[in-house]
Design an enzyme around this catalytic site. Sequence first.
Site, short mmCIF file in Angstrom:
data_model
loop_
_atom_site.label_atom_id
_atom_site.label_comp_id
_atom_site.label_asym_id
_atom_site.label_seq_id
_atom_site.Cartn_x
_atom_site.Cartn_y
_atom_site.Cartn_z
N HIS A 13 0.93 -1.30 -0.12
CA HIS A 13 0.02 0.05 0.06
C HIS A 13 0.97 1.14 0.05
CE1 HIS A 13 -3.66 2.33 1.68
NE2 HIS A 13 -2.63 3.23 1.35
N HIS A 15 1.55 5.28 -1.67
CA HIS A 15 1.14 6.50 -2.42
C HIS A 15 2.57 7.10 -3.09
CE1 HIS A 15 -3.09 6.64 -0.70
NE2 HIS A 15 -2.34 6.05 0.27
N LYS A 99 -9.57 -0.43 -5.85
CA LYS A 99 -9.57 0.14 -4.61
C LYS A 99 -10.74 0.71 -4.10
CE LYS A 99 -7.84 2.13 -0.81
NZ LYS A 99 -6.71 2.25 -0.01
N HIS A 136 -10.21 1.09 1.85
CA HIS A 136 -10.04 1.96 2.97
C HIS A 136 -11.26 1.78 3.79
CE1 HIS A 136 -8.86 5.87 4.89
NE2 HIS A 136 -9.86 5.65 5.40
N HIS A 174 -4.53 -0.93 6.03
CA HIS A 174 -4.09 -0.01 7.01
C HIS A 174 -4.95 -0.22 8.22
CE1 HIS A 174 -7.03 2.62 5.21
NE2 HIS A 174 -6.10 3.43 4.53
N ASP A 247 1.60 2.61 3.44
CA ASP A 247 0.77 3.93 3.35
C ASP A 247 1.40 4.94 3.42
OD1 ASP A 247 -1.74 5.05 2.83
OD2 ASP A 247 -2.17 5.16 5.11
#
Length: 345
Positions: A13, A15, A99, A136, A174, A247
């Site tokens: 995970h 970004h 996602k 999420h 997460h 994350d």
Amino acid sequence: MSSLIIRRPDDWHLHLRDGAMLEGVIGDTSRHFARAIIMPNLVPPVVTTQDARAYRERILKAVPSGDRFEPLMTLYLTEHTNPDDVEEGKRSGLITAVKLYPAGATTNSHGGVRDMDKAMPVLERMAKIGLPLCVHGEVTTPEVDIFDREKVFIDTVLDPLRKRLPELKVTMEHVTTEDGVQYIRSADRNLAGSITTHHLIINRNDILVGGIQPHYYCLPVAKRENHRQALRKAAASGDARFFLGTDSAPHVDPLKECGCGCAGIYTSINTMSCLAHVFEQEDALDKLEAFTSLNGPAWYGLAPNEETITLVKRDQSVTFPPKIVTGAGPVTVFNPKFPLHWDVA
Ligand SMILES: NC(=O)N[C@@H](CC(=O)O)C(=O)O
Ligand SMILES: [Zn+2]
Ligand SMILES: [Zn+2]
């Protein structure tokens, strides 16, 4: 033990953003990690297979020469996502997961899903073709306390969805609560969870005691200490249903240090040092490889990396810059508030 050889880790995970930020952060991941699941919450989001193909090319172009890095692409689920496009993305090998962002739950999620019924045709197709859904897992209902949003999501969205579509593979991303850990442990199939580096280290005091600490603010927000302890036990247990998803979520400092600071913590650069420290504290260094390098690939149906990395415990502490400099601006690096002695050789 003062050195440890493990398979090269992956980040399930991550970004990376785009443009100057992508260029500024990608090397911190590709230095240690062979692969990462790339989050699609760009502005505008990565919605179609074509968007994902173009984004993947931009990522590969930004990888520092000499590093080998495989971005595993995801699609941002909307109420209008076309099941045929998703299937074509999976068949061509481009798409690893889809996602789900409940609309408004986190950074750049306003285009996410409001009504789960509208996403059912895509979810049914994913169950049929074996494409995992990454979630999420927080409700956005204003009445629900922010510290309860993960648990309420499990009870009111995730569990009903899994009962309706038991064949759908779901990654609860997460995970931040004991409830999340227990829910994952209670499932014998088609459910796994990723855990971030920072949620193993901070609790909600780190955000709020002594003044507001924006660099410890992320979503889902860190919870009470008992939840942190449950996450540490889950990660260090070796249980194949838990694996690393950092994350790591860079935002430039002016967007964190202001009247309405963004959620996200930047950990790519020091994650492996932090994790070795945590696993040593848990007396579980022998389980670190499962968490960072074996459980994730097994869940996503991929082989573990053949290459290895060596972690070395140094007498002197290893230092990381307090901020990295990117073309988009400075990004503060996660400070675990204890000296780090483990280093990747
Ligand atoms: N984790 C965060 O606090 N922020 C992420 C979004 C997310 O993963 O929820 C981001 O994109 O900045
Ligand atoms: Zn998220
Ligand atoms: Zn994220």
